[in-house]
Scaffold this motif. Sequence first.
Motif, PDB file in Angstrom:
ATOM      1  N   THR A  12       1.180  -2.605   1.882  1.00  0.00           N
ATOM      2  CA  THR A  12       1.887  -3.689   0.977  1.00  0.00           C
ATOM      3  C   THR A  12       3.118  -4.068   1.292  1.00  0.00           C
ATOM      4  O   THR A  12       3.901  -2.897   1.392  1.00  0.00           O
ATOM      5  CB  THR A  12       1.653  -3.653  -0.950  1.00  0.00           C
ATOM      6  OG1 THR A  12       2.579  -2.517  -0.627  1.00  0.00           O
ATOM      7  CG2 THR A  12       0.250  -2.757  -0.974  1.00  0.00           C
TER       8      THR A  12
ATOM      9  N   VAL B 231       3.577  -3.943   7.665  1.00  0.00           N
ATOM     10  CA  VAL B 231       2.410  -4.850   6.642  1.00  0.00           C
ATOM     11  C   VAL B 231       0.730  -4.847   7.317  1.00  0.00           C
ATOM     12  O   VAL B 231       0.091  -4.600   6.867  1.00  0.00           O
ATOM     13  CB  VAL B 231       3.025  -6.017   6.140  1.00  0.00           C
ATOM     14  CG1 VAL B 231       1.344  -7.121   5.135  1.00  0.00           C
ATOM     15  CG2 VAL B 231       3.973  -5.557   4.852  1.00  0.00           C
ATOM     16  N   HIS B 232       1.060  -5.410   8.363  1.00  0.00           N
ATOM     17  CA  HIS B 232       0.154  -5.646   8.886  1.00  0.00           C
ATOM     18  C   HIS B 232      -0.503  -4.626  10.426  1.00  0.00           C
ATOM     19  O   HIS B 232      -1.879  -4.364  10.627  1.00  0.00           O
ATOM     20  CB  HIS B 232       0.563  -7.104  10.079  1.00  0.00           C
ATOM     21  CG  HIS B 232       0.483  -8.222   9.107  1.00  0.00           C
ATOM     22  ND1 HIS B 232      -0.136  -9.209   8.391  1.00  0.00           N
ATOM     23  CD2 HIS B 232       1.505  -8.846   9.194  1.00  0.00           C
ATOM     24  CE1 HIS B 232       0.108  -9.779   8.147  1.00  0.00           C
ATOM     25  NE2 HIS B 232       1.417  -9.811   8.470  1.00  0.00           N
TER      26      HIS B 232
ATOM     27  N   ASP C  73      -1.413  -1.360   7.596  1.00  0.00           N
ATOM     28  CA  ASP C  73      -2.109  -1.907   6.376  1.00  0.00           C
ATOM     29  C   ASP C  73      -1.218  -1.341   4.915  1.00  0.00           C
ATOM     30  O   ASP C  73      -2.358  -0.628   4.249  1.00  0.00           O
ATOM     31  CB  ASP C  73      -3.019  -0.966   6.495  1.00  0.00           C
ATOM     32  CG  ASP C  73      -4.411  -2.269   6.927  1.00  0.00           C
ATOM     33  OD1 ASP C  73      -4.140  -3.269   7.239  1.00  0.00           O
ATOM     34  OD2 ASP C  73      -4.934  -1.232   8.266  1.00  0.00           O
TER      35      ASP C  73
END
Length: 150
Positions: free
Chosen positions: A53, A47-48, A51
Motif C-alpha cells: 500500500t 506499490v506496484h 504489492d
Amino acid sequence: MTMSPKEYQSFAKTKEPPRSILGNCLKAFLIGGSICCVGQAINELFVHLMDMTPEQASNPTVAVLILLSVILTSLGVYDKLAQFAGAGSAVPVTGFANSMCSAALEHRSEGLVLGVGGNMFKLAGAVIVFGTVAAFFVGIVHLILGTGGQ
C-alpha cells in the motif's frame, strides 16, 4: 592603508558578484521537485512491484532515498548538485543524509568513535533535537485537545 570594519564591508559589497534571487528560487524549485519526483517514482515501484500500500511503501522509499543520497555524497556528486541547487537539495530528507555523510567522510581519518561518531551529529544533532522537541509539544497539544493524534 588600513580600513575600518565599516569601510571594509562597503568595499567587499562592491566586489561581491550579483545574485539572482529568481534564478536561485527556480533552481531550488526544479532540483527539490526533481528529488521529490524520484522519491514518488520509487514509492510507485514499491506499490506496484511489491504489492504494498502507499503507506507501507513510504518507509522503504525514504530508506532508498537516504541510501542514494549517501552514495552520491560519497562519490562527490551530491555536493556539486547542492552547490547548483542551493536549498532545493537541502530541504528533502536527502539533504539531511548528505549533511551526516559529509561530516562522517570528513572526519573518518580521526577514527570511528571520535572522528565519525563524534562529528557526524554536530549539524544533524540540532535537527534531531528540534524534531524531537517539536514532536513532544505537538503530542502535548493533541493530548490537551483530546484528538489523540488524529
